[in-house]
Design a protein around this motif. Structure first.
Motif, PDB file in Angstrom:
ATOM      1  N   ASP A 396       0.807  -1.225   0.000  1.00  9.49           N
ATOM      2  CA  ASP A 396       0.000   0.000   0.000  1.00  9.49           C
ATOM      3  C   ASP A 396       0.838   1.272   0.000  1.00  9.49           C
ATOM      4  O   ASP A 396       0.277   2.372   0.031  1.00  9.49           O
ATOM      5  N   ASP A 397       2.148   1.149  -0.028  1.00  5.06           N
ATOM      6  CA  ASP A 397       3.007   2.333  -0.058  1.00  5.06           C
ATOM      7  C   ASP A 397       2.924   3.005  -1.425  1.00  5.06           C
ATOM      8  O   ASP A 397       3.008   2.341  -2.464  1.00  5.06           O
ATOM      9  N   ALA A 398       2.787   4.316  -1.427  1.00  4.26           N
ATOM     10  CA  ALA A 398       2.881   5.070  -2.678  1.00  4.26           C
ATOM     11  C   ALA A 398       4.350   5.349  -2.967  1.00  4.26           C
ATOM     12  O   ALA A 398       5.134   5.622  -2.050  1.00  4.26           O
ATOM     13  N   PRO A 433       1.265  12.502   2.182  1.00  2.00           N
ATOM     14  CA  PRO A 433       1.753  11.628   3.268  1.00  2.00           C
ATOM     15  C   PRO A 433       1.837  10.157   2.896  1.00  2.00           C
ATOM     16  O   PRO A 433       2.666   9.424   3.477  1.00  2.00           O
ATOM     17  N   GLU A 434       0.989   9.691   1.972  1.00  2.00           N
ATOM     18  CA  GLU A 434       1.018   8.262   1.644  1.00  2.00           C
ATOM     19  C   GLU A 434       2.276   7.856   0.868  1.00  2.00           C
ATOM     20  O   GLU A 434       2.576   6.668   0.719  1.00  2.00           O
ATOM     21  N   PHE A 435       3.022   8.837   0.366  1.00  4.63           N
ATOM     22  CA  PHE A 435       4.268   8.518  -0.345  1.00  4.63           C
ATOM     23  C   PHE A 435       5.351   8.210   0.672  1.00  4.63           C
ATOM     24  O   PHE A 435       5.734   9.056   1.492  1.00  4.63           O
ATOM     25  N   VAL A 452      14.259  15.405   0.978  1.00  5.25           N
ATOM     26  CA  VAL A 452      14.771  15.393   2.345  1.00  5.25           C
ATOM     27  C   VAL A 452      14.030  16.433   3.187  1.00  5.25           C
ATOM     28  O   VAL A 452      13.697  16.194   4.361  1.00  5.25           O
ATOM     29  N   ASN A 453      13.733  17.563   2.587  1.00  5.21           N
ATOM     30  CA  ASN A 453      13.014  18.626   3.296  1.00  5.21           C
ATOM     31  C   ASN A 453      11.566  18.243   3.620  1.00  5.21           C
ATOM     32  O   ASN A 453      10.893  18.943   4.403  1.00  5.21           O
ATOM     33  N   GLN A 454      11.069  17.166   3.024  1.00  2.00           N
ATOM     34  CA  GLN A 454       9.708  16.705   3.298  1.00  2.00           C
ATOM     35  C   GLN A 454       9.680  15.519   4.262  1.00  2.00           C
ATOM     36  O   GLN A 454       8.647  14.887   4.446  1.00  2.00           O
ATOM     37  N   GLY A 455      10.823  15.232   4.870  1.00  3.96           N
ATOM     38  CA  GLY A 455      10.865  14.163   5.856  1.00  3.96           C
ATOM     39  C   GLY A 455      11.395  12.843   5.343  1.00  3.96           C
ATOM     40  O   GLY A 455      11.388  11.837   6.073  1.00  3.96           O
ATOM     41  N   PHE A 456      11.873  12.805   4.085  1.00  4.19           N
ATOM     42  CA  PHE A 456      12.469  11.574   3.555  1.00  4.19           C
ATOM     43  C   PHE A 456      13.920  11.462   4.029  1.00  4.19           C
ATOM     44  O   PHE A 456      14.618  12.475   4.180  1.00  4.19           O
ATOM     45  N   VAL A 457      14.358  10.240   4.225  1.00  2.64           N
ATOM     46  CA  VAL A 457      15.730   9.964   4.639  1.00  2.64           C
ATOM     47  C   VAL A 457      16.407   9.122   3.571  1.00  2.64           C
ATOM     48  O   VAL A 457      15.824   8.146   3.079  1.00  2.64           O
ATOM     49  N   PRO A 463      25.979   5.217  -7.591  1.00  2.00           N
ATOM     50  CA  PRO A 463      26.375   6.007  -8.766  1.00  2.00           C
ATOM     51  C   PRO A 463      25.207   6.415  -9.659  1.00  2.00           C
ATOM     52  O   PRO A 463      25.283   7.431 -10.344  1.00  2.00           O
ATOM     53  N   SER A 464      24.117   5.631  -9.675  1.00  2.00           N
ATOM     54  CA  SER A 464      22.986   5.977 -10.547  1.00  2.00           C
ATOM     55  C   SER A 464      21.656   5.986  -9.815  1.00  2.00           C
ATOM     56  O   SER A 464      20.632   6.309 -10.420  1.00  2.00           O
ATOM     57  N   LEU A 465      21.640   5.655  -8.533  1.00  2.00           N
ATOM     58  CA  LEU A 465      20.381   5.511  -7.800  1.00  2.00           C
ATOM     59  C   LEU A 465      20.510   6.041  -6.379  1.00  2.00           C
ATOM     60  O   LEU A 465      21.451   5.690  -5.658  1.00  2.00           O
ATOM     61  N   THR A 466      19.552   6.896  -6.026  1.00  2.00           N
ATOM     62  CA  THR A 466      19.396   7.311  -4.642  1.00  2.00           C
ATOM     63  C   THR A 466      18.009   6.882  -4.177  1.00  2.00           C
ATOM     64  O   THR A 466      17.013   7.160  -4.853  1.00  2.00           O
ATOM     65  N   ILE A 467      17.948   6.175  -3.046  1.00  3.29           N
ATOM     66  CA  ILE A 467      16.679   5.708  -2.501  1.00  3.29           C
ATOM     67  C   ILE A 467      16.396   6.468  -1.210  1.00  3.29           C
ATOM     68  O   ILE A 467      17.274   6.595  -0.351  1.00  3.29           O
ATOM     69  N   LEU A 468      15.178   6.986  -1.130  1.00  4.08           N
ATOM     70  CA  LEU A 468      14.772   7.713   0.066  1.00  4.08           C
ATOM     71  C   LEU A 468      13.522   7.064   0.654  1.00  4.08           C
ATOM     72  O   LEU A 468      12.645   6.597  -0.103  1.00  4.08           O
ATOM     73  N   ARG A 469      13.440   7.076   1.975  1.00 10.00           N
ATOM     74  CA  ARG A 469      12.295   6.477   2.669  1.00 10.00           C
ATOM     75  C   ARG A 469      11.766   7.473   3.697  1.00 10.00           C
ATOM     76  O   ARG A 469      12.546   8.154   4.368  1.00 10.00           O
ATOM     77  N   ARG A 470      10.448   7.539   3.789  1.00 10.27           N
ATOM     78  CA  ARG A 470       9.836   8.403   4.779  1.00 10.27           C
ATOM     79  C   ARG A 470       9.153   7.548   5.821  1.00 10.27           C
ATOM     80  O   ARG A 470       8.307   6.688   5.502  1.00 10.27           O
ATOM     81  N   SER A 471       9.490   7.746   7.074  1.00 10.50           N
ATOM     82  CA  SER A 471       8.940   6.949   8.156  1.00 10.50           C
ATOM     83  C   SER A 471       7.569   7.479   8.567  1.00 10.50           C
ATOM     84  O   SER A 471       7.108   8.521   8.112  1.00 10.50           O
ATOM     85  N   GLY A 472       6.895   6.735   9.438  1.00  8.28           N
ATOM     86  CA  GLY A 472       5.610   7.140   9.954  1.00  8.28           C
ATOM     87  C   GLY A 472       4.494   6.398   9.286  1.00  8.28           C
ATOM     88  O   GLY A 472       4.673   5.677   8.322  1.00  8.28           O
ATOM     89  N   THR A 473       3.316   6.567   9.800  1.00  8.16           N
ATOM     90  CA  THR A 473       2.128   5.927   9.243  1.00  8.16           C
ATOM     91  C   THR A 473       1.429   6.855   8.306  1.00  8.16           C
ATOM     92  O   THR A 473       1.561   8.066   8.392  1.00  8.16           O
ATOM     93  N   GLN A 474       0.613   6.246   7.433  1.00  3.24           N
ATOM     94  CA  GLN A 474      -0.120   7.044   6.459  1.00  3.24           C
ATOM     95  C   GLN A 474      -1.237   7.796   7.169  1.00  3.24           C
ATOM     96  O   GLN A 474      -1.846   7.291   8.094  1.00  3.24           O
TER      97      GLN A 474
END
Length: 474
Positions: A396-398, A433-435, A452-457, A463-474
């Protein structure tokens, strides 16, 4: 137990078909695992379409666009007509994965080998000649980038073109109907192929009335499918001006005659192999294929695209490749039938086959060599981390992802991308928030401070990929 010639030939055809199917299926799955699919966004669309149809709510977020329509969001709203999709749905329901689609496409494409065998045997009356024709098919240069090009309905139409040729040439109603139905089920472009089949001459002489009836039925079926079925579908489900917009896409600037000839010469030398020469033995069949070859060279696609990331547009060469193989098989077989009654004909046929094989193999080597210049869409160092983090994305993660990373993420309701406005989520670059995830192509699309300014870490930076994750519940 002694095996007769015909049974032996069929065993060789079956073995060749199985071997090539296994080879290219393995290659397709490996490319998928290495994130080297032809165009990941298209595979993401197909997979999410099937997932929404069989597992979800019938709505898609992956929406490819064309000049006359945009896919979705309802699964029944498409910019082309392909009933074959629904035939595949039960298989996908049992095995819901992009890998299922890749396997199906590879399996169906290589039916072109037994199709070439039956067409040649019908034309020549010889199992040996038919086997010779079937073994030339894998040497067709453009067959390889076409079968490597992920899941495409256009690709799956190829064997049905040959069976339609056989049915029309032999005046076999059932086989013709099966070939025509298979083509029309794949894509609307093949409606023109069906209409052109009206002018394919039969193998045996026939009276004027029978010829006129065959022409009338084939032409009407092809034209009717295009106008009534496809344009009717666009009119009612996409928009009243969609059929006109479909035509308008062919009205743009065209290359000059010199440019067209330069592109055509590359196709004839490196793209179609010996079929483009062999088909000249039956001018009626060659004329049908020639229409598609010329149309392809006149601005639709070119061999030079095989060296870059846009190589996946090779799918538009499929009607030309399929009709050229069919016409070439007919030409090869008719030449064999004629040589049978000539002194030294058997030796001449061996020479003809060897010359055809060498010419086609040279084209295949040139075509595959061009593709070696295609830059990898994702750095090898990012592949393993990508799969490790994808396994943590909840159903269910966006997700927001650059196009190159989308196919494995597409078994989800909310998958979006950027660059094209129609594929961006509402409010982009601000994500609701669902993202919970961002898979970002770097350095091509810049930094990730906006997320990052929206709460993603940042959880991975390669070299070609950056992955960001945002914690918390939807």
């Amino acid at each position: 137990m002694r095996i007769d010639e015909r049974t032996g030939s069929w065993l060789i055809v079956a073995a060749l078909t199985a071997a090539l199917t296994a080879l290219t299926t393995t290659q397709a799955l490996q490319r998928y695992d290495d994130l080297r699919t032809g165009w990941s966004w298209d595979l993401a669309y197909y997979n999410q379409w099937y997932w929404a149809l069989t597992q979800g709510d019938g709505l898609i977020s992956v929406r490819p666009i064309s000049s006359y329509a945009t896919e979705g969001p309802q699964v029944w709203k498409s910019n082309y007509l392909s009933p074959a999709r629904y035939m595949i749905a039960p298989i996908y329901m049992a095995f819901p994965s992009p890998r299922t689609l890749l396997v199906i496409c590879n399996v169906v494409f290589w039916w072109v080998i037994p199709a070439a065998y039956t067409l040649s045997r019908s034309e020549s009356g010889s199992s040996r000649v038919a086997l010779g024709a079937a073994t030339l098919v894998p040497l067709t240069p453009l067959a390889w980038p076409i079968v490597w090009n992920d899941f495409r309905e256009l690709t799956m139409a190829t064997p049905f073109v040959l069976w339609a040729f056989q049915g029309v040439r032999a005046r076999r109603v059932g086989l013709t109907a099966a070939g025509v139905a298979g083509m029309l089920a794949c894509r609307q472009e093949f409606a023109i192929v069906v209409a052109w089949l009206a002018f394919l001459p039969p193998r045996e002489d026939e009276d004027v009335g029978r010829k006129a009836l065959w022409r009338l039925v084939l032409f009407d079926v092809g034209l009717g499918w295009l106008v009534l079925a496809f344009f009717g579908y666009l009119y009612f489900f996409v928009g009243r001006y969609a059929p006109q917009a479909y035509f308008n896409q062919f009205m743009g600037p065209k290359p000059t005659l010199a440019q067209t000839w330069e592109t055509l010469s590359e196709f004839l030398r490196d793209g179609f192999g010996a079929w483009s020469i062999l088909m000249l033995a039956v001018p009626g069949a060659a004329l049908l294929a020639g229409f598609w070859v010329w149309n392809l060279a006149a601005g639709q696609w070119a061999m030079r695209f095989l060296t870059g990331t846009s190589w996946h547009h090779v799918r538009y060469a499929t009607p030309a490749v399929a009709t050229t193989i069919a016409a070439g098989v007919v030409g090869f077989s008719r030449m064999a039938a004629w040589l049978r009654g000539v002194r030294g004909g058997a030796a001449a046929m061996v020479v003809l086959w060897l010359a055809s094989a060498v010419f086609s193999a040279a084209g295949t080597w040139s075509t595959v060599s061009r593709m070696s210049a295609i830059p990898p869409p994702v750095a090898a160092a990012d592949v393993k981390p990508y799969w490790a983090w994808v396994s943590q994305v909840a159903p269910d993660d966006a997700v927001l992802a650059s196009y190159e990373f989308t196919a494995p993420l597409s078994s989800r309701k909310s998958l979006y991308s950027h660059v094209m406005n129609v594929n961006e989520p509402k409010g982009y670059p601000n994500l609701r928030p669902e993202f919970r995830w961002v898979f970002w192509k770097t350095p091509e699309y810049g930094g990730v401070d906006r997320f990052v300014n929206q709460g993603f870490v940042v959880v991975h930076r390669g070299p070609s990929l950056t992955i960001l994750r945002r914690s918390g519940t939807q």
